[in-house]
Scaffold this motif. Sequence first.
Motif, PDB file in Angstrom:
ATOM      1  N   ARG A  58      23.054  45.021  48.757  1.00  0.00           N
ATOM      2  CA  ARG A  58      24.078  44.377  47.937  1.00  0.00           C
ATOM      3  C   ARG A  58      24.225  45.177  46.653  1.00  0.00           C
ATOM      4  N   ILE A  59      25.415  45.735  46.407  1.00  0.00           N
ATOM      5  CA  ILE A  59      25.600  46.604  45.239  1.00  0.00           C
ATOM      6  C   ILE A  59      26.558  46.014  44.211  1.00  0.00           C
ATOM      7  N   LEU A  60      27.447  45.126  44.633  1.00  0.00           N
ATOM      8  CA  LEU A  60      28.393  44.490  43.716  1.00  0.00           C
ATOM      9  C   LEU A  60      28.509  43.010  44.062  1.00  0.00           C
ATOM     10  N   THR A  61      28.717  42.197  43.052  1.00  0.00           N
ATOM     11  CA  THR A  61      29.194  40.839  43.286  1.00  0.00           C
ATOM     12  C   THR A  61      30.602  40.767  42.706  1.00  0.00           C
ATOM     13  N   GLU A  62      31.385  39.852  43.239  1.00  0.00           N
ATOM     14  CA  GLU A  62      32.777  39.746  42.800  1.00  0.00           C
ATOM     15  C   GLU A  62      33.178  38.283  42.665  1.00  0.00           C
ATOM     16  N   ALA A 104      48.648  34.418  34.678  1.00  0.00           N
ATOM     17  CA  ALA A 104      47.871  33.421  33.945  1.00  0.00           C
ATOM     18  C   ALA A 104      46.931  34.099  32.961  1.00  0.00           C
ATOM     19  N   PRO A 105      46.518  33.370  31.910  1.00  0.00           N
ATOM     20  CA  PRO A 105      45.504  33.925  30.996  1.00  0.00           C
ATOM     21  C   PRO A 105      44.242  34.284  31.764  1.00  0.00           C
ATOM     22  N   ALA A 106      43.545  35.272  31.273  1.00  0.00           N
ATOM     23  CA  ALA A 106      42.319  35.727  31.939  1.00  0.00           C
ATOM     24  C   ALA A 106      41.301  34.602  32.020  1.00  0.00           C
ATOM     25  N   ALA A 107      40.656  34.488  33.177  1.00  0.00           N
ATOM     26  CA  ALA A 107      39.629  33.457  33.370  1.00  0.00           C
ATOM     27  C   ALA A 107      38.323  33.897  32.724  1.00  0.00           C
ATOM     28  N   PRO A 108      37.467  32.940  32.288  1.00  0.00           N
ATOM     29  CA  PRO A 108      36.165  33.311  31.733  1.00  0.00           C
ATOM     30  C   PRO A 108      35.249  33.813  32.835  1.00  0.00           C
ATOM     31  N   GLY A 109      34.127  34.396  32.444  1.00  0.00           N
ATOM     32  CA  GLY A 109      33.147  34.774  33.455  1.00  0.00           C
ATOM     33  C   GLY A 109      32.755  36.221  33.404  1.00  0.00           C
ATOM     34  N   GLY A 110      32.988  36.910  32.306  1.00  0.00           N
ATOM     35  CA  GLY A 110      32.556  38.297  32.210  1.00  0.00           C
ATOM     36  C   GLY A 110      33.487  39.092  31.337  1.00  0.00           C
ATOM     37  N   ARG A 111      32.947  40.081  30.663  1.00  0.00           N
ATOM     38  CA  ARG A 111      33.790  40.891  29.807  1.00  0.00           C
ATOM     39  C   ARG A 111      34.349  42.053  30.601  1.00  0.00           C
ATOM     40  N   ARG A 112      35.474  42.580  30.117  1.00  0.00           N
ATOM     41  CA  ARG A 112      36.125  43.688  30.799  1.00  0.00           C
ATOM     42  C   ARG A 112      35.449  44.991  30.394  1.00  0.00           C
ATOM     43  N   ALA A 113      34.989  45.754  31.381  1.00  0.00           N
ATOM     44  CA  ALA A 113      34.315  47.016  31.080  1.00  0.00           C
ATOM     45  C   ALA A 113      35.313  48.056  30.593  1.00  0.00           C
ATOM     46  N   GLU A 114      34.818  49.011  29.802  1.00  0.00           N
ATOM     47  CA  GLU A 114      35.658  50.111  29.364  1.00  0.00           C
ATOM     48  C   GLU A 114      35.657  51.200  30.431  1.00  0.00           C
ATOM     49  N   ALA A 115      36.785  51.903  30.528  1.00  0.00           N
ATOM     50  CA  ALA A 115      36.842  53.045  31.425  1.00  0.00           C
ATOM     51  C   ALA A 115      35.934  54.130  30.878  1.00  0.00           C
ATOM     52  N   LYS A 116      35.041  54.646  31.722  1.00  0.00           N
ATOM     53  CA  LYS A 116      34.110  55.678  31.286  1.00  0.00           C
ATOM     54  C   LYS A 116      34.151  56.809  32.299  1.00  0.00           C
ATOM     55  N   PRO A 117      34.463  58.036  31.876  1.00  0.00           N
ATOM     56  CA  PRO A 117      34.507  59.132  32.833  1.00  0.00           C
ATOM     57  C   PRO A 117      33.135  59.432  33.392  1.00  0.00           C
ATOM     58  N   SER A 118      33.063  59.626  34.693  1.00  0.00           N
ATOM     59  CA  SER A 118      31.795  60.014  35.306  1.00  0.00           C
ATOM     60  C   SER A 118      31.566  61.494  35.099  1.00  0.00           C
ATOM     61  N   PRO A 140      24.765  49.626  35.385  1.00  0.00           N
ATOM     62  CA  PRO A 140      24.029  48.480  35.934  1.00  0.00           C
ATOM     63  C   PRO A 140      24.186  47.237  35.054  1.00  0.00           C
ATOM     64  N   GLY A 141      24.468  46.099  35.700  1.00  0.00           N
ATOM     65  CA  GLY A 141      24.600  44.839  34.988  1.00  0.00           C
ATOM     66  C   GLY A 141      25.936  44.634  34.308  1.00  0.00           C
ATOM     67  N   GLU A 142      26.792  45.639  34.274  1.00  0.00           N
ATOM     68  CA  GLU A 142      28.091  45.526  33.616  1.00  0.00           C
ATOM     69  C   GLU A 142      29.156  45.160  34.647  1.00  0.00           C
ATOM     70  N   ASN A 143      30.347  44.818  34.130  1.00  0.00           N
ATOM     71  CA  ASN A 143      31.409  44.433  35.046  1.00  0.00           C
ATOM     72  C   ASN A 143      32.735  45.057  34.662  1.00  0.00           C
ATOM     73  N   ASN A 176      28.168  45.046  38.712  1.00  0.00           N
ATOM     74  CA  ASN A 176      27.233  45.986  39.321  1.00  0.00           C
ATOM     75  C   ASN A 176      25.838  45.375  39.359  1.00  0.00           C
ATOM     76  N   VAL A 177      25.345  45.058  40.558  1.00  0.00           N
ATOM     77  CA  VAL A 177      23.999  44.500  40.725  1.00  0.00           C
ATOM     78  C   VAL A 177      23.081  45.473  41.467  1.00  0.00           C
ATOM     79  N   SER A 178      23.478  46.744  41.536  1.00  0.00           N
ATOM     80  CA  SER A 178      22.722  47.727  42.320  1.00  0.00           C
ATOM     81  C   SER A 178      21.508  48.270  41.589  1.00  0.00           C
TER      82      SER A 178
END
Length: 341
Positions: free
Chosen positions: A130-134, A301-315, A269-272, A158-160
């Motif tokens: 299991r690598i992601l939850t959604e 609709a307005p964004a639902a609660p349950g996690g912050r929006r991650a920033e785009a980060k170049p790999s 890891p741990g981010e969303n 990311n729960v990996s």
Amino acid sequence: MTDLGIRHDIGSALAVRDGRTELFRYVYHPSTPELESPKPYLHPLRTRSGRTVSLFRPWDHRWHKGIAWSLPVVGEENFWGGPTYVHGKFYVQRDNNGTQRHRRFTGIDASHGKVAFGHELDWITQAGARILTEHRTLTARILSPGAWALSFETCLTNVSGQDIVIGSPTTRGRENAGYGGLFWRGPRSFTGGRLVTPDGVGSGEEVRGQHHAWMAFAGRHDGNGAPSLILMVDHAENPHHPPQWFARSEEFACLNPAPFFSEEFLIPPGENARFRYGIGVADADADEAAGLASAVRESLAPAAPGGRRAEAKPSAAAAGAAGPGSRPGRPPGAPNGGAQP
């Protein structure tokens, strides 16, 4: 205005109805093979008059299923279906076809003229990790006598225990093939239809890889030649907004706001990461696309609660300006590098 209704076929699907017309089935327990990366999908998808505007499991790409949230490059895993693009070898079938597995619904509601439901899933690799939850939320509402809208919001966590890099065949080196994300496959009769953007009308060859806040596909049905219009709106807060788009009209009909088209996205890891889209379905033609886009944008609709929006980060793979992960969209008329998505 018609009140929408919903029926739950336990263990299989949710069906949303507009009077006597079933607007869509959301199949959350698909029976498709592992090679097709099983995932929830919306099919059949219909206009308010009952015309079907989706295609399921076509012979050319059996992993295309109506509308689905599909990602071909999740690290080394494939949650799209079929073979994986390998630079220098083209497409190779690997043991990496993951599954988006149903966990539970967090709420199903039909009231105040709309239908909404929340859905929790686990993303499981073919090897069983299991690598992601959604958590995703879908909301349907009527816009007018000839149109309705669906909002699709998803939050991936990311729960990996390690970095996950999401990309596309283009970030892996294939020219102008940056598909991945919310993907629609249209009926056979829509082949040869028209793509509509805020800048005008064109073919898939002309608009593929362009950046737009919305895009629509105008097609016609066999039998009576009636027009239908399907449109997708990318929310202004989505990573990489406005996205590049993957679209085809010549070989078949498809539409996909592709946030990972030419730039990879890192989820530590741990981010969303959160993405929101609006979909419009109408008994209409290309000249009504701009009006439909405005109505769909207003309906998000307005964004639902349950996690912050991650920033785009170049790999690391996308950090170099000369690397395939930073390749810009192809200008209209340039070669498309092959036809297989």
